[in-house]
Structure formats: structure tokens, C-alpha cells
Design an enzyme around this catalytic site. Structure first.
Site, mmCIF file in Angstrom:
data_model
loop_
_atom_site.group_PDB
_atom_site.id
_atom_site.type_symbol
_atom_site.label_atom_id
_atom_site.label_comp_id
_atom_site.label_asym_id
_atom_site.label_seq_id
_atom_site.Cartn_x
_atom_site.Cartn_y
_atom_site.Cartn_z
ATOM 1 N NE ARG A 57 55.983 51.071 32.029
ATOM 2 C CZ ARG A 57 55.576 49.893 32.512
ATOM 3 N NH1 ARG A 57 54.791 49.848 33.582
ATOM 4 N NH2 ARG A 57 55.940 48.764 31.956
ATOM 5 C CB VAL B 106 55.465 35.295 34.069
ATOM 6 C CG1 VAL B 106 55.528 33.772 34.086
ATOM 7 C CG2 VAL B 106 54.780 35.784 32.792
ATOM 8 C CE1 TYR C 19 64.527 48.224 31.222
ATOM 9 C CE2 TYR C 19 62.467 48.460 30.014
ATOM 10 C CZ TYR C 19 63.586 47.715 30.348
ATOM 11 O OH TYR C 19 63.765 46.467 29.806
ATOM 12 N N GLY D 235 43.063 44.195 35.093
ATOM 13 C CA GLY D 235 43.579 42.933 34.563
ATOM 14 C C GLY D 235 43.237 42.747 33.099
ATOM 15 N NE ARG E 41 54.909 46.187 25.984
ATOM 16 C CZ ARG E 41 55.365 46.309 27.225
ATOM 17 N NH1 ARG E 41 55.686 45.238 27.916
ATOM 18 N NH2 ARG E 41 55.486 47.488 27.768
ATOM 19 C CD GLN F 86 46.612 45.290 33.130
ATOM 20 O OE1 GLN F 86 45.386 45.211 33.207
ATOM 21 N NE2 GLN F 86 47.386 45.417 34.200
ATOM 22 C CG PHE G 94 50.235 36.365 38.175
ATOM 23 C CD1 PHE G 94 50.281 37.428 39.070
ATOM 24 C CD2 PHE G 94 49.459 36.513 37.028
ATOM 25 C CE1 PHE G 94 49.581 38.613 38.831
ATOM 26 C CE2 PHE G 94 48.750 37.690 36.786
ATOM 27 C CZ PHE G 94 48.821 38.736 37.676
HETATM 28 P P1 NAD Z 1 67.573 40.884 34.962
HETATM 29 O O1 NAD Z 1 67.301 41.985 35.914
HETATM 30 O O2 NAD Z 1 67.368 39.483 35.406
HETATM 31 O O3 NAD Z 1 69.051 40.978 34.395
HETATM 32 C C1 NAD Z 1 69.778 42.193 34.323
HETATM 33 C C2 NAD Z 1 71.212 41.891 34.728
HETATM 34 O O4 NAD Z 1 71.995 43.086 34.568
HETATM 35 C C3 NAD Z 1 71.341 41.477 36.190
HETATM 36 O O5 NAD Z 1 72.195 40.381 36.290
HETATM 37 C C4 NAD Z 1 71.928 42.710 36.862
HETATM 38 O O6 NAD Z 1 72.671 42.392 38.025
HETATM 39 C C5 NAD Z 1 72.778 43.271 35.744
HETATM 40 N N1 NAD Z 1 73.008 44.720 35.868
HETATM 41 C C6 NAD Z 1 72.090 45.700 36.086
HETATM 42 N N2 NAD Z 1 72.683 46.904 36.124
HETATM 43 C C7 NAD Z 1 74.003 46.687 35.922
HETATM 44 C C8 NAD Z 1 75.131 47.529 35.855
HETATM 45 N N3 NAD Z 1 75.039 48.859 36.020
HETATM 46 N N4 NAD Z 1 76.359 46.970 35.644
HETATM 47 C C9 NAD Z 1 76.492 45.633 35.487
HETATM 48 N N5 NAD Z 1 75.437 44.767 35.545
HETATM 49 C C10 NAD Z 1 74.212 45.301 35.758
HETATM 50 O O7 NAD Z 1 66.670 41.188 33.660
HETATM 51 P P2 NAD Z 1 66.494 40.357 32.319
HETATM 52 O O8 NAD Z 1 65.049 40.080 32.141
HETATM 53 O O9 NAD Z 1 67.460 39.248 32.265
HETATM 54 O O10 NAD Z 1 66.872 41.469 31.246
HETATM 55 C C11 NAD Z 1 68.122 41.462 30.579
HETATM 56 C C12 NAD Z 1 68.133 42.586 29.553
HETATM 57 O O11 NAD Z 1 67.090 42.370 28.594
HETATM 58 C C13 NAD Z 1 67.904 43.977 30.146
HETATM 59 O O12 NAD Z 1 68.720 44.899 29.480
HETATM 60 C C14 NAD Z 1 66.445 44.246 29.831
HETATM 61 O O13 NAD Z 1 66.174 45.624 29.695
HETATM 62 C C15 NAD Z 1 66.265 43.511 28.510
HETATM 63 N N6 NAD Z 1 64.853 43.144 28.314
HETATM 64 C C16 NAD Z 1 64.321 42.077 28.970
HETATM 65 C C17 NAD Z 1 62.981 41.763 28.777
HETATM 66 C C18 NAD Z 1 62.322 40.565 29.418
HETATM 67 O O14 NAD Z 1 61.136 40.383 29.223
HETATM 68 N N7 NAD Z 1 63.018 39.722 30.157
HETATM 69 C C19 NAD Z 1 62.188 42.564 27.954
HETATM 70 C C20 NAD Z 1 62.762 43.655 27.333
HETATM 71 C C21 NAD Z 1 64.109 43.932 27.501
HETATM 72 N N1 UDP Z 2 51.083 43.054 36.746
HETATM 73 C C1 UDP Z 2 50.083 42.629 37.591
HETATM 74 N N2 UDP Z 2 50.431 42.048 38.759
HETATM 75 C C2 UDP Z 2 51.727 41.853 39.134
HETATM 76 C C3 UDP Z 2 52.749 42.291 38.264
HETATM 77 C C4 UDP Z 2 52.388 42.904 37.087
HETATM 78 O O1 UDP Z 2 48.899 42.767 37.288
HETATM 79 O O2 UDP Z 2 51.948 41.296 40.237
HETATM 80 C C5 UDP Z 2 50.703 43.664 35.462
HETATM 81 C C6 UDP Z 2 51.371 44.997 35.165
HETATM 82 O O3 UDP Z 2 50.587 46.060 35.711
HETATM 83 C C7 UDP Z 2 51.375 45.009 33.656
HETATM 84 C C8 UDP Z 2 51.550 43.535 33.283
HETATM 85 O O4 UDP Z 2 51.166 42.792 34.435
HETATM 86 O O5 UDP Z 2 50.138 45.460 33.143
HETATM 87 C C9 UDP Z 2 52.984 43.171 32.916
HETATM 88 O O6 UDP Z 2 53.812 43.649 33.951
HETATM 89 P P1 UDP Z 2 55.364 43.334 34.017
HETATM 90 O O7 UDP Z 2 55.900 44.083 35.183
HETATM 91 O O8 UDP Z 2 55.598 41.876 33.962
HETATM 92 O O9 UDP Z 2 55.953 43.905 32.665
HETATM 93 P P2 UDP Z 2 55.721 45.258 31.845
HETATM 94 O O10 UDP Z 2 54.709 46.117 32.518
HETATM 95 O O11 UDP Z 2 57.065 45.894 31.833
HETATM 96 O O12 UDP Z 2 55.256 44.782 30.536
#
Ligand code: NAD
Ligand code: UDP
Length: 349
Positions: free
Chosen positions: A167, A213, A170, A232, A302, A234, A216
Site C-alpha cells: 500500500r 461499497v 499510495y 470482516g 478507521r 475491520q 458489495f
Molecule cells: P478515481 O479512480 O475514480 O478517480 C481518479 C481519477 O484520476 C480518474 O479519473 C483517473 O483516470 C485520473 N488519473 C489517475 N492517474 C492520473 C494521471 N497520472 N494523470 C491524469 N489523470 C489521472 O478515484 P476517486 O475516488 O474519485 O479519487 C479521487 C481522488 O481522491 C484521488 O486522488 C484519491 O486518492 C482521493 N481520495 C479518494 C477517496 C475516496 O474514498 N473516494 C479517499 C481518499 C482519497
Molecule cells: N473489502 C472487502 N471486500 C471487498 C473489498 C474490500 O472485504 O470486496 C475490505 C478491505 O479489505 C478493507 C475494507 O473493505 O478492509 C475497505 O476496503 P476499500 O478497498 O474500500 O478501501 P480501503 O482499504 O482503502 O479503506
């Protein structure tokens, strides 16, 4: 224009004013065709902004923004954020940096690229902000806390990240990006805003996104096994997308010295098993739970401490998990139907 991926787009579209002759402000949204980015672009257009959406479509989808391309105030640029951003010779007020794959299977597919997207992407965004005078907004993450030993997590917690695990590309990439944002603010006076986003869900996620989400819901609607990783037990805290975008906008409008980082998330805490049970109940699915290996370094718990967001932004989420799941299930149900995929519940009748 066809909008099968953005089934809620038609209604949302009604809230967008007709193209204005002189938009009040201009925003660049990197990652604007992704899940969160597409909602943000829509929100900004609705507020009268001119919006430039930049995306390389690695995890984003054209369907997410297809209806927006009808608007004169919307521009779509297909570009990788690792390439220096020569987006404009024009005025820019705000840059929202969302470009980065966010789902663990997607960001782990090419970890070196994920790190580059975070670090080089942040540098390119910040250089552009310095040239244009725009405020740079970073979509950081609760993953900067890693597998947290402090619960719930306040912004002051420095986290527990394994820097060599799968991980890390990221988590460490996002941590490095935060460092760059604060260094550009300190040493080059670039105006910045940083938010740490906790698990957010809603329409416009890809059906194959891989996060819990969407997995599922799609599994339940298709009548496939629901994949529980580990026991499950966590926990996660799930925020509905509209609440999150409201938090983005509020933080962007804070005084210049309010940089963040600020947690945005819904403090309601649920186990993964509880989430699965709710999705099954709501979809009426006959899907069975299957238990698979827990991914390496998967955080055990979390939950955001949102005291700062409450105090500084007057923000707190308004959408309950039940309401948000209903909206998201309806979205995926429409999407699967449009692809002629039937629900098991119906097929079995
Ligand atoms: P997503 O994967 O749907 O969106 C990411 C977008 O970035 C996509 O459209 C992808 O094509 C574009 N992208 C990826 N790499 C790129 C690059 N090198 N150049 C140009 N475009 C690029 O994910 P999301 O859930 O919409 O997340 C958006 C942002 O929010 C991300 O930076 C993510 O880390 C952050 N974030 C999201 C969540 C969440 O729960 N959704 C949580 C924490 C952080
Ligand atoms: N998870 C799961 N089944 C799935 C996808 C995710 O049990 O099909 C679990 C995963 O192991 C984690 C939690 O759900 O504990 C949230 O996972 P997600 O990938 O949505 O986000 P993150 O781990 O980045 O919080």
C-alpha cells in the site's frame, strides 16, 4: 449525449446554469473524469465556474462527464498529470488535484506509476499554481494514517504506515504530496488547501472499481458471492459523495492562512460485515458471504475525528449510511439494467 455511466446526470444537469458569458471563476480539476472529480466538476459548473477537467482516463470514465461536455463553460483535456501542465495561457483561480487511482487494486497494479502520479503530479500542479496564482487543493487521504494505532484519527496523528508494503506507493505517495504542498506554501508562497478524505462512496464509481461499497453492491445486484476480505471485523467510516464535495468547497473558501490538513469523512463506524449485511438487506439479494484472505497491511480500524472540520468549516456529513446506500444502489441498478444485466433476485422469481 449518451450518459449511461452517469445515470443521475440528467437530474443533476438541471441544476447547471446555461453557459454564462463571463464565468465568475475558473477551476482546473485533475482527475475530473473519476468518481469524485466528476461530482466536483458538476458542482463547480452549478456554481457558475468555468471548469477545465484534466484526466488520463486510467480509472476515470468519459460517461462520468459526457453530459457536461454540452456546456460552454466545460473543457475536457486528456493528459497525464506527470506531464508538465501547460494547460493554459488563461486565468486560473483554483486547481483541485484529484488525479490518482484510489482503489487498492488499481493503485497497486503499477505501484511505481502511482508514486510518480502523486509526486510528479503534485509538483506539476504546484508549479502551475505558482505561475498562475491559483490556489492548489490536494485530495489527500486517511491512508496517511496507515494502520492507525490512535482511534479515531485526528489530523495531529502522524500515522503508522509501512513504507515497504504494497500500500506504500499510495500512502507514501500521498504523504510526499502533502509535504510538497506545505513546502511550496512555506517557501514559494503558493496558496494551498489540503483535505484528508476518508472512505467515500456514491454514484459514478466504476462497477469494477474494487472498493468495498461498489464491490458489495454490484455483487449483490448480480447475485454473486459477496467477497469479505479477512474476518470482516475491520472497520471503516463511509461518507456519501455529496457531503464530501460540500466539505471541499467549504475548505476552498476558508481564509488564506487556513491550509489544513483537514479530515473529511463520516464518523459513523461500521465493520465490513455490517456493511455487507446492510447491502444484502437493501437489495434483497440471495448472495452468500465468502471469506477471502485479508490483504497485506489492510488497516484494522478507521474513523475520522472531524472536530477541526466542524469548527473551521462548520461542516459535518448529513447523509446517513442508509440514505447513501439507497442512492448508490439505485445508481448501480440503473447502470446494470442499461447493460442488460439482470438482478439475481428478479431472475430467480
Ligand atoms: P478515481 O479512480 O475514480 O478517480 C481518479 C481519477 O484520476 C480518474 O479519473 C483517473 O483516470 C485520473 N488519473 C489517475 N492517474 C492520473 C494521471 N497520472 N494523470 C491524469 N489523470 C489521472 O478515484 P476517486 O475516488 O474519485 O479519487 C479521487 C481522488 O481522491 C484521488 O486522488 C484519491 O486518492 C482521493 N481520495 C479518494 C477517496 C475516496 O474514498 N473516494 C479517499 C481518499 C482519497
Ligand atoms: N473489502 C472487502 N471486500 C471487498 C473489498 C474490500 O472485504 O470486496 C475490505 C478491505 O479489505 C478493507 C475494507 O473493505 O478492509 C475497505 O476496503 P476499500 O478497498 O474500500 O478501501 P480501503 O482499504 O482503502 O479503506
Amino acid at each position: 449525449m449518451k450518459t449511461d455511466g452517469a445515470t443521475t446526470g440528467k437530474d443533476q444537469r438541471l441544476q447547471i446554469p446555461a453557459a454564462r458569458f463571463r464565468p465568475a471563476r475558473t477551476a482546473l480539476v485533475t482527475g475530473g473524469a473519476g468518481f469524485l472529480g466528476s461530482h466536483l466538476c458538476r458542482r463547480l459548473l452549478g456554481e457558475g465556474y468555468r471548469v477545465i477537467c484534466l484526466d488520463n482516463f486510467s480509472t476515470g470514465r468519459f460517461e462520468n462527464v459526457a453530459d457536461l461536455t454540452d456546456y460552454q463553460n466545460f473543457n475536457l483535456i486528456v493528459q497525464d498529470i506527470e506531464t508538465p501542465l501547460a494547460v493554459v495561457n488563461e486565468h486560473l483561480d483554483e486547481i483541485y488535484n484529484l488525479a490518482c487511482p484510489a482503489s487498492p487494486p488499481h493503485y497497486q497494479l503499477d505501484p511505481v506509476r502511482t508514486m510518480k502520479t502523486n509526486v510528479i503530479g503534485a509538483i506539476n500542479v504546484l508549479d502551475l499554481a505558482e505561475r498562475t496564482g491559483a490556489t492548489a487543493f490536494q485530495a489527500s487521504t486517511s491512508e496517511v494514517y496507515g494502520d492507525p494505532l490512535v482511534h479515531p484519527q485526528p489530523e495531529s496523528y502522524c500515522g503508522n504506515v509501512n513504507p515497504t508494503g504494497p500500500r506504500a506507493c499510495y500512502d507514501e505517495g500521498k504523504r510526499a504530496a502533502e509535504t510538497l504542498f506545505f513546502d511550496y506554501a512555506r517557501t514559494r508562497s503558493v496558496p494551498i488547501k489540503v483535505v484528508r478524505i476518508f472512505n467515500t462512496y456514491g454514484p459514478n464509481m466504476r462497477p469494477d472499481d474494487g472498493r468495498v461499497v461498489s464491490n458489495f453492491i454490484v455483487q449483490a445486484l448480480r447475485g454473486e458471492d459477496i467477497t469479505i476480505y479477512g474476518s470482516g471485523r475491520q472497520t471503516r467510516s463511509f461518507c456519501y459523495v455529496d457531503d464530501l464535495i460540500e466539505g471541499f468547497r467549504r475548505h476552498m473558501q476558508t481564509p488564506e492562512n487556513a491550509l489544513g490538513p483537514i479530515n473529511l469523512g463520516n464518523p459513523g463506524e461500521f465493520t465490513v460485515l455490517e456493511l455487507a449485511e446492510r447491502v444484502i438487506a437493501k437489495t434483497g439479494s440471495r448472495s452468500k458471504l465468502v471469506f477471502l484472505d485479508k490483504p497485506v497491511d489492510d488497516p484494522q480500524q478507521r474513523k475520522p475525528d472531524i472536530s477541526e472540520a466542524r469548527q473551521c468549516l462548520g461542516w459535518m456529513p448529513e447523509t446517513s449510511l442508509d440514505q447513501g446506500l439507497d442512492l448508490t444502489i439505485a445508481h448501480f441498478d440503473d447502470l446494470l439494467r442499461s447493460r442488460s444485466e439482470t438482478r439475481l433476485a428478479e431472475a430467480a422469481e
